[in-house]
Design a protein around this motif. Structure first.
Motif, PDB file in Angstrom:
ATOM      1  N   LEU A  87      41.764  51.677  54.403  1.00  0.00           N
ATOM      2  CA  LEU A  87      41.627  50.358  53.802  1.00  0.00           C
ATOM      3  C   LEU A  87      42.330  50.349  52.455  1.00  0.00           C
ATOM      4  CD1 LEU A  87      37.886  49.493  54.551  1.00  0.00           C
ATOM      5  CD2 LEU A  87      39.895  48.300  55.449  1.00  0.00           C
ATOM      6  N   ARG A  88      43.123  49.304  52.204  1.00  0.00           N
ATOM      7  CA  ARG A  88      43.765  49.161  50.917  1.00  0.00           C
ATOM      8  C   ARG A  88      43.675  47.709  50.492  1.00  0.00           C
ATOM      9  NH1 ARG A  88      48.148  51.482  49.863  1.00  0.00           N
ATOM     10  NH2 ARG A  88      48.439  52.810  51.676  1.00  0.00           N
ATOM     11  N   ALA A  89      43.711  47.491  49.189  1.00  0.00           N
ATOM     12  CA  ALA A  89      43.676  46.141  48.639  1.00  0.00           C
ATOM     13  C   ALA A  89      44.949  45.910  47.829  1.00  0.00           C
ATOM     14  CB  ALA A  89      42.450  45.948  47.752  1.00  0.00           C
ATOM     15  N   VAL A  90      45.521  44.708  47.986  1.00  0.00           N
ATOM     16  CA  VAL A  90      46.750  44.361  47.276  1.00  0.00           C
ATOM     17  C   VAL A  90      46.619  42.947  46.736  1.00  0.00           C
ATOM     18  CG1 VAL A  90      48.217  45.864  48.685  1.00  0.00           C
ATOM     19  CG2 VAL A  90      47.865  43.471  49.374  1.00  0.00           C
ATOM     20  N   SER A  91      47.451  42.639  45.750  1.00  0.00           N
ATOM     21  CA  SER A  91      47.548  41.265  45.285  1.00  0.00           C
ATOM     22  C   SER A  91      48.009  40.383  46.437  1.00  0.00           C
ATOM     23  CB  SER A  91      48.540  41.166  44.127  1.00  0.00           C
ATOM     24  OG  SER A  91      48.858  39.810  43.849  1.00  0.00           O
ATOM     25  N   SER A 108      38.098  46.385  42.911  1.00  0.00           N
ATOM     26  CA  SER A 108      37.979  46.210  41.464  1.00  0.00           C
ATOM     27  C   SER A 108      39.360  45.994  40.869  1.00  0.00           C
ATOM     28  CB  SER A 108      37.318  47.421  40.805  1.00  0.00           C
ATOM     29  OG  SER A 108      37.277  47.256  39.393  1.00  0.00           O
ATOM     30  N   LEU A 109      39.447  45.072  39.926  1.00  0.00           N
ATOM     31  CA  LEU A 109      40.693  44.816  39.214  1.00  0.00           C
ATOM     32  C   LEU A 109      40.903  45.803  38.071  1.00  0.00           C
ATOM     33  CD1 LEU A 109      40.503  40.912  39.008  1.00  0.00           C
ATOM     34  CD2 LEU A 109      41.705  42.309  40.701  1.00  0.00           C
ATOM     35  N   ALA A 110      39.905  46.631  37.788  1.00  0.00           N
ATOM     36  CA  ALA A 110      39.983  47.570  36.666  1.00  0.00           C
ATOM     37  C   ALA A 110      40.475  48.931  37.162  1.00  0.00           C
ATOM     38  CB  ALA A 110      38.619  47.726  36.011  1.00  0.00           C
ATOM     39  N   PRO A 111      41.638  49.381  36.741  1.00  0.00           N
ATOM     40  CA  PRO A 111      42.152  50.676  37.199  1.00  0.00           C
ATOM     41  C   PRO A 111      41.254  51.856  36.840  1.00  0.00           C
ATOM     42  CG  PRO A 111      43.881  49.396  36.120  1.00  0.00           C
ATOM     43  CD  PRO A 111      42.579  48.698  35.829  1.00  0.00           C
ATOM     44  N   ASP A 112      40.484  51.717  35.754  1.00  0.00           N
ATOM     45  CA  ASP A 112      39.675  52.833  35.280  1.00  0.00           C
ATOM     46  C   ASP A 112      38.196  52.716  35.664  1.00  0.00           C
ATOM     47  OD1 ASP A 112      39.168  50.652  33.699  1.00  0.00           O
ATOM     48  OD2 ASP A 112      39.233  51.736  31.786  1.00  0.00           O
ATOM     49  N   ALA A 113      37.864  51.819  36.591  1.00  0.00           N
ATOM     50  CA  ALA A 113      36.459  51.682  37.011  1.00  0.00           C
ATOM     51  C   ALA A 113      35.978  52.989  37.626  1.00  0.00           C
ATOM     52  CB  ALA A 113      36.323  50.544  38.016  1.00  0.00           C
ATOM     53  N   GLN A 121      48.911  47.018  43.636  1.00  0.00           N
ATOM     54  CA  GLN A 121      47.754  47.603  44.313  1.00  0.00           C
ATOM     55  C   GLN A 121      46.473  47.313  43.525  1.00  0.00           C
ATOM     56  OE1 GLN A 121      48.518  49.663  47.432  1.00  0.00           O
ATOM     57  NE2 GLN A 121      50.133  48.192  46.972  1.00  0.00           N
ATOM     58  N   VAL A 122      45.377  47.122  44.237  1.00  0.00           N
ATOM     59  CA  VAL A 122      44.066  46.867  43.659  1.00  0.00           C
ATOM     60  C   VAL A 122      43.135  47.975  44.118  1.00  0.00           C
ATOM     61  CG1 VAL A 122      42.113  45.246  43.608  1.00  0.00           C
ATOM     62  CG2 VAL A 122      44.469  44.370  43.605  1.00  0.00           C
ATOM     63  N   ALA A 133      43.932  40.647  48.891  1.00  0.00           N
ATOM     64  CA  ALA A 133      43.830  40.875  50.334  1.00  0.00           C
ATOM     65  C   ALA A 133      43.422  42.321  50.576  1.00  0.00           C
ATOM     66  CB  ALA A 133      45.157  40.585  51.021  1.00  0.00           C
ATOM     67  N   VAL A 134      42.425  42.531  51.411  1.00  0.00           N
ATOM     68  CA  VAL A 134      42.002  43.865  51.832  1.00  0.00           C
ATOM     69  C   VAL A 134      42.445  44.043  53.272  1.00  0.00           C
ATOM     70  CG1 VAL A 134      40.069  45.431  52.176  1.00  0.00           C
ATOM     71  CG2 VAL A 134      40.038  43.809  50.261  1.00  0.00           C
ATOM     72  N   VAL A 135      43.258  45.075  53.520  1.00  0.00           N
ATOM     73  CA  VAL A 135      43.920  45.245  54.813  1.00  0.00           C
ATOM     74  C   VAL A 135      43.674  46.658  55.326  1.00  0.00           C
ATOM     75  CG1 VAL A 135      46.133  45.081  56.018  1.00  0.00           C
ATOM     76  CG2 VAL A 135      45.716  43.653  54.010  1.00  0.00           C
ATOM     77  N   ARG A 136      43.448  46.759  56.639  1.00  0.00           N
ATOM     78  CA  ARG A 136      43.417  48.073  57.286  1.00  0.00           C
ATOM     79  C   ARG A 136      44.868  48.464  57.566  1.00  0.00           C
ATOM     80  NH1 ARG A 136      39.326  51.715  57.740  1.00  0.00           N
ATOM     81  NH2 ARG A 136      37.900  50.098  58.524  1.00  0.00           N
ATOM     82  N   ASP A 137      45.348  49.496  56.906  1.00  0.00           N
ATOM     83  CA  ASP A 137      46.739  49.916  57.017  1.00  0.00           C
ATOM     84  C   ASP A 137      46.974  50.631  58.351  1.00  0.00           C
ATOM     85  OD1 ASP A 137      49.376  50.331  56.389  1.00  0.00           O
ATOM     86  OD2 ASP A 137      48.994  51.489  54.568  1.00  0.00           O
TER      87      ASP A 137
END
Length: 380
Positions: free
Chosen positions: A86-90, A159-164, A146-147, A77-81
């Motif tokens: 903007l943040r993305a979470v599981s 991105s699901l990759a923390p190091d992207a 967090q995503v 889910a991408v949400v405007r906090d």
């Protein structure tokens, strides 16, 4: 009888295909499109690690606005906090693991529809009814994973990759090509989701090359294309591109009279931008449209389809007329593309299908195959 693609390793076939120089290049083998194992490799090595576009930031203007996506099997889910970020979470509840938000919309909190556990927009658990008798339960211990989420030129990527590597680093060279277009200022007018019966790469390649335009799009935009004027240069590591010089048969393809930033041929240049793995943008001086693609198995592709106008046309007194004309045209173009790409996938499944040599106008397809090989086979 359908061709059996199971016994031949598609990754090895792709490696052999991409070993050819461009001057001798051929289309990718059918197995690369039809193999379930290859799709699973793409989900693991490409969509599970790269940046994926979920649309335009302008569609999420207010705190609580959200959109959702299933990315390589992970609901996000991408949400405007509430702080405007903007943040993305599981999008999976931390109780019994139900998915929560659906589609797009607006919410004051993220609430699980199964047992009512409720999370703040930043993912912290706000309330969990009926948990007071469990001595091990502590509300402060729960926060949705967090995503990675970044905004760039008006686009929202996850991105699901923390190091992207950051999006701006990955695609930054695009600014050397289209920086004067002010892509971040374009106004989105529509956004839709579709599923077509073809492989995602078939649709990706269809977008990348304009060789098909005079034939496949004979009823719409084909007449505006002069193949002899088209240039398809060598691509970059993370994207490819080419451009088309348009005539004045469609005024929206040209710069608005009030646009003073674009000069000379730039005022009639349409760019076809392919940002690996799945974002494909048509950017003209007057309008834009895009596809964000995700595989749904070998023979289905999930498409986020959107578009709109440059800010000058959006501010024009005839903006609604412009939009209505644009949307009707793009929908007609998509009908043509759907027919072409679904026929290609049907052909890929046939027993007599064989890849042919590529035209010089299909240089972007060759570049895309090289990218796929780097990700799937780990080539340098």
């Amino acid at each position: 009888m359908a061709r059996d693609h199971v016994d031949t390793d598609p990754a090895a076939l792709l490696a052999a295909n991409t070993a050819l120089p461009f001057e001798r290049a051929e289309a990718m083998p059918p197995e690369v499109y039809t193999s379930q194992a290859f799709v699973e490799a793409e989900l693991e090595h490409i969509f599970g690690k790269e940046w994926f576009c979920v649309g335009r930031a302008s569609t999420l203007p207010e705190p609580g606005d959200y959109t959702t996506v299933d990315l390589a099997g992970q609901p996000v889910a991408v949400v405007r906090d509430r702080d405007g970020a903007l943040r993305a979470v599981s999008n999976v509840c931390l109780h019994r693991m139900s998915t929560m938000l659906q589609g797009r919309g607006h919410t004051r909190a993220i609430t699980c529809p199964y047992h009512g556990w409720t999370y703040n927009l930043d993912g912290r658990l706000r309330g969990a009814p009926g948990m007071g008798l469990n001595e091990g339960f502590c509300k402060q211990d729960y926060r949705l994973p967090q995503v990675r989420c970044e905004e760039w030129l008006g686009w929202v990527f996850v991105s699901l990759a923390p190091d992207a590597a950051p999006v701006a680093e990955r695609y930054g060279k695009l600014l050397d090509l289209v920086g004067d277009f002010d892509m971040g200022g374009y106004v989105e007018s529509f956004q839709e989701t579709h599923v077509w019966d073809t492989n995602w790469k078939v649709l990706a390649e269809n977008f990348m090359e304009s060789y098909h335009l005079p034939v496949c799009h004979m009823g719409t935009i084909g007449g505006q294309v002069k193949l002899e004027e088209m240039v398809c240069p060598e691509g970059e590591e993370n994207f490819n591109y080419h451009w088309i010089l348009k005539d004045d048969s469609l005024d929206l393809a040209l710069a608005h009279p009030t646009n003073t930033a674009l000069k000379g041929d730039a005022r009639r240049t349409t760019w076809l931008l392919s940002l690996y793995p799945g974002l494909f943008i048509t950017l003209s001086p007057g309008y834009f449209w895009y596809l964000s693609l995700h595989p749904e198995g070998p023979g289905k592709v999930r498409i986020l389809y959107g578009g709109g106008m440059a800010k000058e046309f959006a501010a024009d007194a005839n903006a609604q007329v412009h939009f209505d004309r644009l949307k009707a045209l793009l929908d007609d173009v998509n009908v043509e593309d759907r027919g072409c790409t679904e026929r290609v996938y049907k052909g890929l499944l046939s027993g007599l299908s064989r890849p042919g040599h590529l035209s010089h106008l299909e240089r972007p397809n060759y570049e895309f195959a090289q990218y796929l090989n780097r990700r799937i086979n780990g080539a340098a």
